[in-house]
Design a protein around this motif. Structure first.
Motif, PDB file in Angstrom:
ATOM      1  N   VAL A 128       0.840  -1.200   0.000  1.00  0.00           N
ATOM      2  CA  VAL A 128       0.000   0.000   0.000  1.00  0.00           C
ATOM      3  C   VAL A 128       0.875   1.250   0.000  1.00  0.00           C
ATOM      4  O   VAL A 128       1.852   1.333   0.745  1.00  0.00           O
ATOM      5  CB  VAL A 128      -0.935   0.009   1.224  1.00  0.00           C
ATOM      6  N   GLN A 129       0.532   2.197  -0.851  1.00  0.00           N
ATOM      7  CA  GLN A 129       1.182   3.504  -0.859  1.00  0.00           C
ATOM      8  C   GLN A 129       0.183   4.557  -0.377  1.00  0.00           C
ATOM      9  O   GLN A 129      -1.028   4.415  -0.570  1.00  0.00           O
ATOM     10  CB  GLN A 129       1.663   3.879  -2.259  1.00  0.00           C
ATOM     11  N   CYS A 130       0.709   5.612   0.229  1.00  0.00           N
ATOM     12  CA  CYS A 130      -0.091   6.781   0.594  1.00  0.00           C
ATOM     13  C   CYS A 130       0.564   7.998  -0.031  1.00  0.00           C
ATOM     14  O   CYS A 130       1.698   8.335   0.304  1.00  0.00           O
ATOM     15  CB  CYS A 130      -0.162   6.927   2.119  1.00  0.00           C
ATOM     16  N   ASP A 131      -0.121   8.627  -0.961  1.00  0.00           N
ATOM     17  CA  ASP A 131       0.402   9.801  -1.664  1.00  0.00           C
ATOM     18  C   ASP A 131      -0.460  11.022  -1.363  1.00  0.00           C
ATOM     19  O   ASP A 131      -1.690  10.937  -1.383  1.00  0.00           O
ATOM     20  CB  ASP A 131       0.392   9.581  -3.176  1.00  0.00           C
ATOM     21  N   ILE A 132       0.186  12.161  -1.090  1.00  0.00           N
ATOM     22  CA  ILE A 132      -0.510  13.442  -1.065  1.00  0.00           C
ATOM     23  C   ILE A 132       0.142  14.363  -2.082  1.00  0.00           C
ATOM     24  O   ILE A 132       1.362  14.322  -2.278  1.00  0.00           O
ATOM     25  CB  ILE A 132      -0.521  14.099   0.336  1.00  0.00           C
ATOM     26  N   ASP A 133      -0.662  15.154  -2.742  1.00  0.00           N
ATOM     27  CA  ASP A 133      -0.173  16.057  -3.780  1.00  0.00           C
ATOM     28  C   ASP A 133      -1.002  17.331  -3.768  1.00  0.00           C
ATOM     29  O   ASP A 133      -2.194  17.308  -3.442  1.00  0.00           O
ATOM     30  CB  ASP A 133      -0.286  15.414  -5.166  1.00  0.00           C
ATOM     31  N   ILE A 134      -0.348  18.445  -4.127  1.00  0.00           N
ATOM     32  CA  ILE A 134      -1.051  19.708  -4.350  1.00  0.00           C
ATOM     33  C   ILE A 134      -0.806  20.111  -5.796  1.00  0.00           C
ATOM     34  O   ILE A 134       0.343  20.348  -6.199  1.00  0.00           O
ATOM     35  CB  ILE A 134      -0.573  20.813  -3.392  1.00  0.00           C
ATOM     36  N   ILE A 135      -1.866  20.171  -6.571  1.00  0.00           N
ATOM     37  CA  ILE A 135      -1.781  20.515  -7.990  1.00  0.00           C
ATOM     38  C   ILE A 135      -2.354  21.907  -8.191  1.00  0.00           C
ATOM     39  O   ILE A 135      -3.424  22.226  -7.672  1.00  0.00           O
ATOM     40  CB  ILE A 135      -2.566  19.492  -8.839  1.00  0.00           C
ATOM     41  N   GLY A 136      -1.626  22.749  -8.937  1.00  0.00           N
ATOM     42  CA  GLY A 136      -2.120  24.087  -9.234  1.00  0.00           C
ATOM     43  C   GLY A 136      -1.525  25.167  -8.368  1.00  0.00           C
ATOM     44  O   GLY A 136      -1.927  26.332  -8.459  1.00  0.00           O
ATOM     45  N   ASP A 137      -0.551  24.829  -7.515  1.00  0.00           N
ATOM     46  CA  ASP A 137       0.102  25.818  -6.660  1.00  0.00           C
ATOM     47  C   ASP A 137       1.578  25.447  -6.561  1.00  0.00           C
ATOM     48  O   ASP A 137       1.931  24.446  -5.928  1.00  0.00           O
ATOM     49  CB  ASP A 137      -0.537  25.843  -5.271  1.00  0.00           C
ATOM     50  N   ALA A 138       2.423  26.215  -7.231  1.00  0.00           N
ATOM     51  CA  ALA A 138       3.858  25.914  -7.262  1.00  0.00           C
ATOM     52  C   ALA A 138       4.640  26.714  -6.225  1.00  0.00           C
ATOM     53  O   ALA A 138       5.868  26.786  -6.281  1.00  0.00           O
ATOM     54  CB  ALA A 138       4.422  26.206  -8.655  1.00  0.00           C
ATOM     55  N   SER A 139       3.959  27.290  -5.241  1.00  0.00           N
ATOM     56  CA  SER A 139       4.625  28.169  -4.270  1.00  0.00           C
ATOM     57  C   SER A 139       5.335  27.375  -3.176  1.00  0.00           C
ATOM     58  O   SER A 139       5.067  26.189  -2.966  1.00  0.00           O
ATOM     59  CB  SER A 139       3.594  29.096  -3.626  1.00  0.00           C
ATOM     60  N   ASP A 140       6.232  28.094  -2.470  1.00  0.00           N
ATOM     61  CA  ASP A 140       6.878  27.501  -1.303  1.00  0.00           C
ATOM     62  C   ASP A 140       5.842  27.093  -0.266  1.00  0.00           C
ATOM     63  O   ASP A 140       6.009  26.095   0.436  1.00  0.00           O
ATOM     64  CB  ASP A 140       7.850  28.510  -0.662  1.00  0.00           C
ATOM     65  N   ALA A 142       2.875  25.847  -0.659  1.00  0.00           N
ATOM     66  CA  ALA A 142       2.280  24.547  -0.949  1.00  0.00           C
ATOM     67  C   ALA A 142       3.225  23.422  -0.550  1.00  0.00           C
ATOM     68  O   ALA A 142       2.804  22.410   0.036  1.00  0.00           O
ATOM     69  CB  ALA A 142       1.928  24.445  -2.434  1.00  0.00           C
ATOM     70  N   GLU A 143       4.499  23.579  -0.849  1.00  0.00           N
ATOM     71  CA  GLU A 143       5.463  22.544  -0.477  1.00  0.00           C
ATOM     72  C   GLU A 143       5.565  22.429   1.039  1.00  0.00           C
ATOM     73  O   GLU A 143       5.670  21.321   1.581  1.00  0.00           O
ATOM     74  CB  GLU A 143       6.823  22.853  -1.089  1.00  0.00           C
ATOM     75  N   ALA A 144       5.532  23.561   1.722  1.00  0.00           N
ATOM     76  CA  ALA A 144       5.575  23.523   3.185  1.00  0.00           C
ATOM     77  C   ALA A 144       4.336  22.837   3.746  1.00  0.00           C
ATOM     78  O   ALA A 144       4.427  22.106   4.742  1.00  0.00           O
ATOM     79  CB  ALA A 144       5.699  24.938   3.738  1.00  0.00           C
ATOM     80  N   GLU A 145       3.168  23.039   3.097  1.00  0.00           N
ATOM     81  CA  GLU A 145       1.944  22.383   3.546  1.00  0.00           C
ATOM     82  C   GLU A 145       2.081  20.867   3.493  1.00  0.00           C
ATOM     83  O   GLU A 145       1.622  20.150   4.394  1.00  0.00           O
ATOM     84  CB  GLU A 145       0.762  22.815   2.675  1.00  0.00           C
ATOM     85  N   LEU A 146       2.703  20.354   2.448  1.00  0.00           N
ATOM     86  CA  LEU A 146       2.899  18.911   2.323  1.00  0.00           C
ATOM     87  C   LEU A 146       3.752  18.382   3.472  1.00  0.00           C
ATOM     88  O   LEU A 146       3.459  17.326   4.048  1.00  0.00           O
ATOM     89  CB  LEU A 146       3.568  18.588   0.987  1.00  0.00           C
TER      90      LEU A 146
END
Length: 276
Positions: A128-140, A142-146
């Motif tokens: 099993v894999q668990c993936d989270i992604d934010i599409i449509g926001d290339a800002s710092d 968004a990456e910090a949110e992940l």
């Protein structure tokens, strides 16, 4: 592959419930995709070595003549395959449904994937894999949110001292330029470097040599990996990032990585978990 007894299944479901709850609290919406994708999509070159481990599915209605005709190219016999990760399905899912999805889409998917691994301890052909992604926001941001969402989830699971390792393709390209790897070698070089945690520096250097990568570049990379290092608990400041990269790292890359670290630290000021 393996079975799960009732007690193991119950524990597993409790863990998955915590993971889902914490990511939902951070604004991620769960999606579900089919276990099969088109053969061509699974073998489009974005899956790296994982593509070699894909389970392919024969076309329906094949007769003996069709099988003989495809003897030299078995790929002609398949049109579907089992997914080997959740990235390819996400890309297809978003391309299909983007018209009804938010401009900034936060997705989580928890699902089984299949790889034709060699049987060995700790490696299963279905997992099993668990993936989270934010599409449509290339800002710092968004990456910090992940990163923050992931560390919060680890905390909720009771796992202390969680560390998130951040990979930036621009930093990798700068490093490959510095070491002298030719552009046409880089796709294969990156696949090998991605195995650093699995096979260690010596294993990576040996595989690069086996791939026929430029010897001078391989030696420069080996020297970089073997250099003396001083570990720091919070290695996300500008000074620490420059120490982790070859000399002359572009300011915009360093500033971007430092910005992610600062955002994570601001969101989690009293925890011991961090990003590197």
């Amino acid at each position: 592959m393996r079975d799960f007894l009732p007690a193991d299944k119950a524990r597993r479901e409790r863990v998955l419930a915590v993971i889902r709850e914490r990511y939902r609290a951070h604004g991620f919406d769960e999606i579900e995709t089919p276990v099969m994708e088109e053969h061509g999509r699974l073998h489009a070159g974005i899956g790296g070595d994982n593509e070699k481990l894909a389970y392919n599915i024969l076309k329906r209605g094949l007769d003996a003549e069709a099988i003989r005709a495809a003897a030299e190219d078995p790929a002609q016999l398949t049109d579907l395959g089992l997914r080997y990760d959740l990235t390819v399905p996400l890309a297809r899912f978003y391309a299909t449904h983007r018209g009804v999805l938010p401009t900034v889409f936060r997705a989580i998917q928890i699902a089984p994937v299949w790889r034709a691994e060699r049987p060995q301890k700790g490696r299963y052909r279905q997992f099993v894999q668990c993936d989270i992604d934010i599409i449509g926001d290339a800002s710092d941001r968004a990456e910090a949110e992940l990163v923050v969402a992931t560390l919060d989830t680890l905390d909720a699971l009771g796992l202390e001292g969680g560390i998130v390792r951040i990979n930036d393709r621009r930093a990798l390209d700068f490093m490959l330029d510095t070491f002298g790897f030719p552009v046409d070698e880089r796709p294969g070089v990156l696949i090998t470097i991605d195995k650093l945690d699995k096979i260690g520096p010596e294993g990576v250097v040996a595989e690069l040599a086996e791939r026929g990568a430029a010897p001078e570049a391989v030696e420069a990379f080996r020297a970089f990996l073997m250099r003396p290092q001083t570990l720091e608990f919070h290695p996300y400041g500008e000074r620490q990032i420059r120490k982790a990269l070859p000399e002359g790292a572009p300011d915009d890359i360093v500033a971007h990585l430092a910005g992610i670290g600062e955002a994570v630290a601001a969101a989690r000021p009293s925890t011991g978990s961090g990003a590197t």
